[in-house]
Design a protein around this motif. Structure first.
Motif, PDB file in Angstrom:
ATOM      1  N   LEU A  87       9.425   4.582  12.737  1.00  5.14           N
ATOM      2  CA  LEU A  87      10.395   3.518  12.509  1.00  5.14           C
ATOM      3  C   LEU A  87      11.618   4.041  11.758  1.00  5.14           C
ATOM      4  CD1 LEU A  87       8.204   0.458  11.412  1.00  5.14           C
ATOM      5  CD2 LEU A  87       9.542   0.655  13.503  1.00  5.14           C
ATOM      6  N   PRO A  88      12.783   3.508  12.059  1.00  6.40           N
ATOM      7  CA  PRO A  88      13.962   3.862  11.251  1.00  6.40           C
ATOM      8  C   PRO A  88      13.853   3.242   9.858  1.00  6.40           C
ATOM      9  CG  PRO A  88      14.489   2.125  12.813  1.00  6.40           C
ATOM     10  CD  PRO A  88      13.095   2.584  13.154  1.00  6.40           C
ATOM     11  N   ARG A  89      14.731   3.641   8.977  1.00  9.42           N
ATOM     12  CA  ARG A  89      14.678   3.147   7.594  1.00  9.42           C
ATOM     13  C   ARG A  89      14.843   1.626   7.541  1.00  9.42           C
ATOM     14  NH1 ARG A  89      18.206   6.544   3.535  1.00  9.42           N
ATOM     15  NH2 ARG A  89      16.775   8.089   4.439  1.00  9.42           N
ATOM     16  N   SER A  90      15.645   1.075   8.423  1.00  9.61           N
ATOM     17  CA  SER A  90      15.805  -0.372   8.527  1.00  9.61           C
ATOM     18  C   SER A  90      15.699  -0.778   9.992  1.00  9.61           C
ATOM     19  CB  SER A  90      17.138  -0.827   7.931  1.00  9.61           C
ATOM     20  OG  SER A  90      18.222  -0.259   8.629  1.00  9.61           O
ATOM     21  N   PHE A  91      15.196  -1.977  10.244  1.00 10.52           N
ATOM     22  CA  PHE A  91      14.975  -2.456  11.604  1.00 10.52           C
ATOM     23  C   PHE A  91      15.136  -3.971  11.612  1.00 10.52           C
ATOM     24  CE2 PHE A  91      11.065  -1.543   9.313  1.00 10.52           C
ATOM     25  CZ  PHE A  91      10.454  -2.782   9.266  1.00 10.52           C
ATOM     26  N   TYR A  92      15.007  -4.559  12.790  1.00 10.33           N
ATOM     27  CA  TYR A  92      15.196  -6.005  12.924  1.00 10.33           C
ATOM     28  C   TYR A  92      14.126  -6.738  12.101  1.00 10.33           C
ATOM     29  CZ  TYR A  92      16.471 -10.412  15.115  1.00 10.33           C
ATOM     30  OH  TYR A  92      16.912 -11.699  15.338  1.00 10.33           O
ATOM     31  N   PRO A  93      14.492  -7.808  11.370  1.00 10.90           N
ATOM     32  CA  PRO A  93      13.496  -8.546  10.564  1.00 10.90           C
ATOM     33  C   PRO A  93      12.284  -8.947  11.398  1.00 10.90           C
ATOM     34  CG  PRO A  93      15.702  -9.322  10.066  1.00 10.90           C
ATOM     35  CD  PRO A  93      15.840  -8.382  11.236  1.00 10.90           C
ATOM     36  N   THR A  94      11.102  -8.605  10.907  1.00 12.52           N
ATOM     37  CA  THR A  94       9.856  -8.778  11.661  1.00 12.52           C
ATOM     38  C   THR A  94       8.781  -9.367  10.758  1.00 12.52           C
ATOM     39  OG1 THR A  94      10.427  -6.841  13.005  1.00 12.52           O
ATOM     40  CG2 THR A  94       8.134  -7.584  13.082  1.00 12.52           C
ATOM     41  N   LEU A  95       7.931 -10.209  11.344  1.00 15.04           N
ATOM     42  CA  LEU A  95       6.815 -10.805  10.611  1.00 15.04           C
ATOM     43  C   LEU A  95       5.569  -9.946  10.781  1.00 15.04           C
ATOM     44  CD1 LEU A  95       5.311 -13.041   9.079  1.00 15.04           C
ATOM     45  CD2 LEU A  95       5.117 -14.287  11.245  1.00 15.04           C
ATOM     46  N   PHE A  96       5.073  -9.413   9.676  1.00  9.12           N
ATOM     47  CA  PHE A  96       3.818  -8.666   9.638  1.00  9.12           C
ATOM     48  C   PHE A  96       2.808  -9.502   8.874  1.00  9.12           C
ATOM     49  CE2 PHE A  96       7.286  -5.652   9.920  1.00  9.12           C
ATOM     50  CZ  PHE A  96       6.873  -4.787  10.931  1.00  9.12           C
ATOM     51  N   MET A  97       1.586  -9.533   9.385  1.00 16.09           N
ATOM     52  CA  MET A  97       0.580 -10.424   8.803  1.00 16.09           C
ATOM     53  C   MET A  97      -0.761  -9.717   8.669  1.00 16.09           C
ATOM     54  SD  MET A  97      -0.441 -14.261  10.163  1.00 16.09           S
ATOM     55  CE  MET A  97       1.142 -14.956   9.669  1.00 16.09           C
ATOM     56  N   GLN A  98      -1.452 -10.024   7.602  1.00 16.95           N
ATOM     57  CA  GLN A  98      -2.813  -9.527   7.390  1.00 16.95           C
ATOM     58  C   GLN A  98      -3.695  -9.922   8.577  1.00 16.95           C
ATOM     59  OE1 GLN A  98      -4.611 -11.755   4.259  1.00 16.95           O
ATOM     60  NE2 GLN A  98      -6.588 -10.694   4.355  1.00 16.95           N
ATOM     61  N   TYR A  99      -4.433  -8.965   9.127  1.00 15.07           N
ATOM     62  CA  TYR A  99      -5.359  -9.275  10.223  1.00 15.07           C
ATOM     63  C   TYR A  99      -6.692  -9.717   9.639  1.00 15.07           C
ATOM     64  CZ  TYR A  99      -8.500  -8.805  14.196  1.00 15.07           C
ATOM     65  OH  TYR A  99      -9.434  -9.054  15.165  1.00 15.07           O
ATOM     66  N   ILE A 100      -7.154 -10.882  10.063  1.00 19.79           N
ATOM     67  CA  ILE A 100      -8.428 -11.429   9.607  1.00 19.79           C
ATOM     68  C   ILE A 100      -9.504 -11.110  10.640  1.00 19.79           C
ATOM     69  CG2 ILE A 100      -9.667 -13.485   8.846  1.00 19.79           C
ATOM     70  CD1 ILE A 100      -7.274 -12.828   7.089  1.00 19.79           C
ATOM     71  N   GLU A 101     -10.565 -10.457  10.210  1.00 21.22           N
ATOM     72  CA  GLU A 101     -11.686 -10.191  11.116  1.00 21.22           C
ATOM     73  C   GLU A 101     -12.380 -11.519  11.435  1.00 21.22           C
ATOM     74  OE1 GLU A 101     -12.462  -7.455  12.551  1.00 21.22           O
ATOM     75  OE2 GLU A 101     -11.330  -5.932  11.444  1.00 21.22           O
ATOM     76  N   LYS A 102     -12.429 -11.861  12.716  1.00 17.18           N
ATOM     77  CA  LYS A 102     -12.885 -13.185  13.127  1.00 17.18           C
ATOM     78  C   LYS A 102     -14.345 -13.195  13.589  1.00 17.18           C
ATOM     79  CE  LYS A 102      -8.435 -13.272  15.442  1.00 17.18           C
ATOM     80  NZ  LYS A 102      -7.813 -13.250  16.771  1.00 17.18           N
ATOM     81  N   VAL A 103     -14.973 -14.343  13.385  1.00 18.79           N
ATOM     82  CA  VAL A 103     -16.213 -14.645  14.095  1.00 18.79           C
ATOM     83  C   VAL A 103     -15.848 -15.415  15.367  1.00 18.79           C
ATOM     84  CG1 VAL A 103     -18.452 -15.834  14.008  1.00 18.79           C
ATOM     85  CG2 VAL A 103     -17.545 -14.729  11.953  1.00 18.79           C
ATOM     86  N   TYR A 104     -14.954 -16.378  15.198  1.00 18.04           N
ATOM     87  CA  TYR A 104     -14.423 -17.130  16.333  1.00 18.04           C
ATOM     88  C   TYR A 104     -13.125 -17.797  15.900  1.00 18.04           C
ATOM     89  CZ  TYR A 104     -17.277 -20.611  13.838  1.00 18.04           C
ATOM     90  OH  TYR A 104     -17.870 -21.380  12.866  1.00 18.04           O
TER      91      TYR A 104
END
Length: 212
Positions: A87-104
């Protein structure tokens, strides 16, 4: 005027902001995944250190594009850590989110204080593990009627009241840690995918609400 007529849904409260909805849900005691909106590589690196897996999703409602017989949809995807260095030092604003391990996963249709819910066993197919909308037509996910715990239903009801919504489809995760996590509300509804597999006959329920 039409506003004074009995109906379901509200055009003036139907354009939700995903981020403010998550923050509101969290303020009401509803679990939500941790998230970060950033355009800075160093901020992203710091965020990813806290979690085993991180996903990328659209900041607002996802876009789709149809051309002929094909439809192109923005799915939720895992963020590959190997991509961080590229990735470059700056990039388009992006939403990153914690991944939750699912049962369902759970899709719950809300109608004026009532919940009609369906469990989606998306983890049984590798194709739908991250996003069940990436449908596996050869081996469709198993779906069954589901009853939300009272405390979850009460908190979600408060959320819908705060959002001034009398209907909508709510997406949840039941995690491997036996916790419920709220993801989003789709105020448009889309009740068919819950009604038909679970025999809720929501068409009748909605018709009865309208003719009251």
């Amino acid at each position: 005027s039409l506003i004074q007529k009995n109906g379901i849904g509200d055009y003036f409260h139907g354009n939700l902001n995903r981020i403010t909805t998550l923050l509101l849900a969290n303020s009401l005691g509803i679990n939500t995944p941790d998230f970060c909106i950033t355009s800075n590589k160093n901020e992203l690196r710091s965020f990813t250190k806290h979690y085993d897996k991180v996903i990328i999703r659209s900041i607002n409602q996802g876009l789709s594009y149809t051309q002929g017989e094909w439809q192109y949809v923005l799915y939720v995807n895992l963020f590959e850590r190997t991509a961080l260095d590229r990735l470059p030092r700056s990039f388009y604003p992006t939403l990153f989110m914690q991944y939750i391990e699912k049962v369902y996963e759970i899709r719950s249709f809300y109608l004026k204080g009532k919940f009609y819910s369906m469990a989606i066993f998306s983890q049984e197919s590798e194709q739908t593990t991250i996003d069940f909308r990436n449908y596996d037509s050869n081996r469709p996910n198993r779906t069954v009627p589901y009853i939300l715990p009272d405390y979850i239903a009460q908190n979600l009801h408060m959320l819908m009241q705060k959002l001034k919504l009398d209907t909508g489809s709510i997406d949840l995760i039941f995690s491997k840690g036996c916790q419920y996590f709220f993801l989003e509300v789709n105020p448009v509804g889309q009740f068919g995918m819950v009604s038909k597999p679970c025999n809720y006959y929501l068409e009748l329920e909605m018709a009865m609400e309208i003719i009251k």
